[in-house]
Design a protein around this motif. Structure first.
Motif, short mmCIF file in Angstrom:
data_model
loop_
_atom_site.label_atom_id
_atom_site.label_comp_id
_atom_site.label_asym_id
_atom_site.label_seq_id
_atom_site.Cartn_x
_atom_site.Cartn_y
_atom_site.Cartn_z
N LEU A 75 -8.65 10.89 -5.15
CA LEU A 75 -7.51 11.72 -4.73
C LEU A 75 -6.40 11.72 -5.78
CD1 LEU A 75 -7.21 10.53 -0.99
CD2 LEU A 75 -8.54 12.46 -1.89
N HIS A 77 -2.88 12.45 2.38
CA HIS A 77 -3.06 13.06 3.71
C HIS A 77 -1.84 13.88 4.10
CE1 HIS A 77 -6.21 9.83 4.86
NE2 HIS A 77 -6.72 10.80 4.12
N ASP A 81 -4.02 7.18 -0.31
CA ASP A 81 -4.74 7.99 0.68
C ASP A 81 -3.75 8.56 1.71
OD1 ASP A 81 -6.94 9.20 1.87
OD2 ASP A 81 -7.55 7.42 2.99
N HIS A 111 -9.29 16.58 -1.01
CA HIS A 111 -10.27 15.73 -0.33
C HIS A 111 -11.70 16.24 -0.54
CE1 HIS A 111 -7.20 13.33 1.51
NE2 HIS A 111 -8.12 12.59 2.09
N HIS A 139 -12.49 6.34 -2.47
CA HIS A 139 -11.91 7.58 -1.95
C HIS A 139 -10.53 7.88 -2.57
CE1 HIS A 139 -10.74 10.72 0.79
NE2 HIS A 139 -9.79 9.98 1.33
#
Ligand code: NZQ
Ligand code: ZN
Length: 382
Positions: free
Chosen positions: A283, A196, A192, A265, A279
């Motif tokens: 990704l 990002h 994650d 996302h 999550h």
């Protein structure tokens, strides 16, 4: 470089034993509601540390906030806040607990009919209860930002909002609290944070020398520390590095003056909404596919990343090599990169693509990804 405004008021208290400082960080005399998840904090001793630090204070509790926090659950906490005149929210747990707490903070004061409109209609909401945070899962960056992502069971939706009123007043980051994370959540956190950085870096060059180097530094730290923490989960030094990188990866700093993408996302949220994937699992599947689809548009940055971060020698297809190496990195951590590995077929691809069309959203740094392109990207995820 593009023009920008940077604002980040979060006080970060980092280090072993830092939960002890809660007593002085939470304003005195306020009625506190402590929010938490499914019970991990009771197993790893974090709950006891928090209660001890707040020993003399009036603290109510609201537990049971799920991963991918649900609107339906959070509205029960909103009722408590209103009924009990809560004055301060203390989030103790991972990104889901904090995101849920951010929603509770705004929804408590939301005067119009349904606080879901804050997410679905970007309804204005200015006032929020103040929030403090003890973060136990380095991944989302929620501990240092004003973002929140909430899911709704009844409509199978997962939507985000951003609001400066929900920046935590403080975030306590004690790497020791992360030693109890499962291997799955540890991997998820690395992926994650990595994605990002990429959402803010892998676009097109705008001569943002410092921001590029900052992003590249974060990526290189994750390439080193990710495998280290996955292979030695009890290594506190590696845990500390990951914790600080994750906070820095989405606190607004590397976004200053650069274009941003966020396609991965947005598509990933739909996969969680429909299939319940974690999550970060979404990704790792979607980002390589977005890059293949946008390879020409992202060529300049892909080549820069290949040279500066991956240290690849230039070749006929440096950009393609960079994409393959990134997918290999995710796999080396033990995270799948294909939908078929989760038993997911193409049945709902059209429906997902149509959702963006219905919302009138075009994705990507060029706004060139609509319904058709989303379906193409999803096909590349198979
Ligand atoms: O619920 P508990 O029992 O606490 O267990 C949690 C949960 O089952 C467990 N856990 C957390 N800390 C632990 C621990 N287990 C053992 N030891 C610990 N120290 O981990 C599980 C997953 O927790 P969760 O909070 O769901 O994970 P994460 O922090 O990855 O948060 C994911 C959510 O954040 C959103 C995601 O979409 C997802 O809903 N995001 C939020 C963002 C933001 N606010 O800026 C940005 C991100 O892109 C992301 O979208
Ligand atoms: Zn994320």
């Amino acid at each position: 470089m593009q023009d920008f405004t940077f604002y980040n008021p979060v006080k970060v208290v980092f280090g072993k034993g830092s939960i002890k400082q809660l007593g002085t960080l939470v304003p005195s005399g306020v009625k506190i509601l402590m929010t938490y998840g499914g019970g991990s904090i009771k197993q790893n001793g974090v709950y006891d540390q928090v209660r001890e630090s707040l020993s003399e204070r009036p603290v109510m509790e609201f537990g049971g906030i799920q991963p991918n926090p649900r609107y339906e659950t959070l509205m029960k906490a909103v009722e408590i806040c209103r009924r009990e005149s809560i004055e301060f929210l203390l989030s103790v747990g991972g990104g889901s607990v904090l995101d849920g707490t951010k929603f509770i903070a705004l929804a408590t004061y939301y005067a119009a009919d349904d606080p879901w409109d804050i997410l679905a209609k970007c309804a204005p909401a200015e006032k929020a209860l103040p929030i403090g945070c003890v973060m136990t899962l380095p991944a989302t960056g929620s501990e240092m930002n004003m973002m929140s992502v909430i899911s709704r069971d009844s409509t199978q939706e997962k939507l985000a909002f951003g609001n400066p009123a929900v920046f935590p007043q403080f975030s306590i980051l004690d790497p020791e609290t992360t030693l109890s994370l499962s291997i799955r959540q540890t991997r998820n956190g690395v992926v994650d944070a990595f994605v990002h950085v990429m959402e803010q870096y892998m676009t097109y060059p705008v001569d943002a020398a410092l921001q590029d180097r900052q992003s590249e530094g974060l990526l290189m730290a994750l390439l080193d520390e990710g495998p280290r923490v996955v292979n030695a989960p009890l290594n506190t030094a590696a845990r500390a590095n990951i914790m600080w990188v994750a906070a820095q990866a989405l606190n607004g700093l590397i976004a200053c003056g650069v274009p941003q993408d966020w396609t991965t996302h947005m598509i990933g949220h739909e996969l969680t909404a429909f299939y319940g994937l974690d999550h970060a699992q979404t990704l790792a599947v979607v980002m390589p596919a977005v890059w293949w689809h946008q390879k020409k548009e992202k060529a300049g940055k892909l080549e820069q990343y290949a040279e500066r971060v991956l240290k690849l020698h230039p070749s006929e297809d440096t950009a393609g090599q960079a994409i393959s190496k990134t997918e290999e990195f995710f796999r080396s951590l033990g995270v799948n990169t294909r939908l078929s590995e989760y038993g997911i077929g193409s049945e709902r691809f059209e429906e997902i693509g149509s959702r963006f069309e219905q919302r009138g959203i075009k994705l990507g740094e060029h706004g060139n990804i609509g319904r058709k392109e989303v379906v193409k990207i999803l096909n590349l995820c198979r």
